[in-house]
Design an enzyme around this catalytic site. Structure first.
Site, PDB file in Angstrom:
ATOM      1  N   SER A  98       0.817  -1.206   0.000  1.00 33.07           N
ATOM      2  CA  SER A  98       0.000   0.000   0.000  1.00 33.07           C
ATOM      3  C   SER A  98       0.859   1.269   0.000  1.00 33.07           C
ATOM      4  O   SER A  98       1.623   1.490  -0.932  1.00 33.07           O
ATOM      5  CB  SER A  98      -0.962  -0.039   1.191  1.00 33.07           C
ATOM      6  OG  SER A  98      -1.950   0.954   1.074  1.00 33.07           O
ATOM      7  N   ASP A 222      -9.846  -4.933  -4.687  1.00 37.90           N
ATOM      8  CA  ASP A 222      -9.296  -3.892  -3.813  1.00 37.90           C
ATOM      9  C   ASP A 222     -10.170  -2.634  -3.873  1.00 37.90           C
ATOM     10  O   ASP A 222     -10.331  -2.027  -4.924  1.00 37.90           O
ATOM     11  CB  ASP A 222      -7.864  -3.575  -4.239  1.00 37.90           C
ATOM     12  CG  ASP A 222      -7.061  -2.848  -3.176  1.00 37.90           C
ATOM     13  OD1 ASP A 222      -7.653  -2.028  -2.457  1.00 37.90           O
ATOM     14  OD2 ASP A 222      -5.848  -3.099  -3.075  1.00 37.90           O
ATOM     15  N   HIS A 250      -7.794  -5.331  -0.427  1.00 33.05           N
ATOM     16  CA  HIS A 250      -6.514  -4.672  -0.154  1.00 33.05           C
ATOM     17  C   HIS A 250      -5.612  -5.527   0.724  1.00 33.05           C
ATOM     18  O   HIS A 250      -4.392  -5.458   0.609  1.00 33.05           O
ATOM     19  CB  HIS A 250      -6.794  -3.327   0.521  1.00 33.05           C
ATOM     20  CG  HIS A 250      -5.650  -2.370   0.469  1.00 33.05           C
ATOM     21  ND1 HIS A 250      -4.965  -2.071  -0.695  1.00 33.05           N
ATOM     22  CD2 HIS A 250      -5.065  -1.624   1.449  1.00 33.05           C
ATOM     23  CE1 HIS A 250      -4.012  -1.186  -0.428  1.00 33.05           C
ATOM     24  NE2 HIS A 250      -4.053  -0.909   0.864  1.00 33.05           N
TER      25      HIS A 250
END
Length: 270
Positions: A98, A222, A250
């Site tokens: 991320s 996601d 995610h």
């Protein structure tokens, strides 16, 4: 083994070095708003394969110091460079999730890929996290502004709501509570400042500076960093390989941990 590394005056970064022997080093960069403990299920696995696993908490997160300033991608990338040099690491496998993926890309561009042999991007918040001219992807800046506002007014609720869209699969209440606790370990100010960096930073010009083998691991469902991010990264990073995760959002590091661990291991030796 855990210890601190000084990255500037009065700022110490916490590092956990798992099995600090002679194995090839894997350096894990965590996502927002967690800390290095989010990789628990990778730290349980890769030392068994002979790798030295190293996790760090960015400034303001986990056990690291909490300065008022220093939350740009550039500054955090510089902190990572100091950690790598202090530990005298060579041929590092950089595994980044991320916001960590965004910081890893900035590190590669800003420091010329110093000491990094391979790059694994997991649900990376890149090329840019928010929509802008010529880039209609990701969250709006207004949506991120709401995250920032909620961080300063009711951070536990913000973290709970963020966690609800983080994973695609069913989670036990115990796991959700544990994951939320990682965000609560951070400084609220650091959480907000890194959200500002997520909102404002643009890595599109950094991608062409990456010349090492790069794996892009991304969940098809996601809701935080949409799958189109992965497709844009593959198009922008020469020779990169995209590995989709059909059943993940995610949090692919947990939702499909066995597949992710297997795919990363294959990527390292390929």
């Amino acid at each position: 083994m855990g210890y601190f590394i000084t990255v500037e005056q009065n700022v110490n970064i916490f590092v956990e070095d798992i099995d600090p022997g002679q194995g090839k080093p894997i350096l894990f960069l965590h996502g927002w708003p967690a800390n290095h403990k989010m990789f628990e299920y990778q730290f349980n696995h890769f030392p068994k394969l002979g790798y030295r696993c190293i996790g760090l908490d960015y400034r303001g997160f986990g056990k690291s110091d909490r300065p008022w300033k220093g939350y740009s991608y550039n500054r955090i990338a510089d902190d990572i460079r100091i950690v790598i040099d202090t530990l005298r690491l060579e041929s590092v496998i950089l595994v980044a999730h991320s916001m960590g993926g965004a910081i890893a890309i900035r590190y590669m561009a800003r420091h010329g890929g110093h000491k990094v042999a391979k790059l694994a991007l997991l649900g990376a918040a890149a090329p840019a996290f928010t929509q802008r001219q010529g880039y209609p992807y990701g969250k709006t800046k207004e949506e991120v502004n709401k995250l920032i506002e909620d961080t300063y007014t009711d951070r536990p609720k913000m973290l709970e709501d963020f966690g609800d869209i983080f994973f695609e699969r069913y989670l036990t209440e115990s796991f959700k509570a544990w994951f939320q606790s990682l965000g609560l370990e951070a400084s609220g100010h650091a959480t907000a400042m890194c959200a500002i960096s997520l909102r404002d930073e643009d890595l599109r010009q950094d991608l062409v500076k990456i010349s090492i083998p790069t794996g892009i691991f991304h969940g098809k469902h996601d809701k935080i960093c949409p799958f189109v991010f992965a497709e844009l990264l593959q198009a922008g990073i020469k020779g990169s390989k995209l590995i989709p995760f059909e059943y993940s959002g995610h949090g692919l590091f947990y939702s499909e941990m066995k597949k992710l661990n297997k795919e990363i291991a294959q990527f390292i030796v390929s």
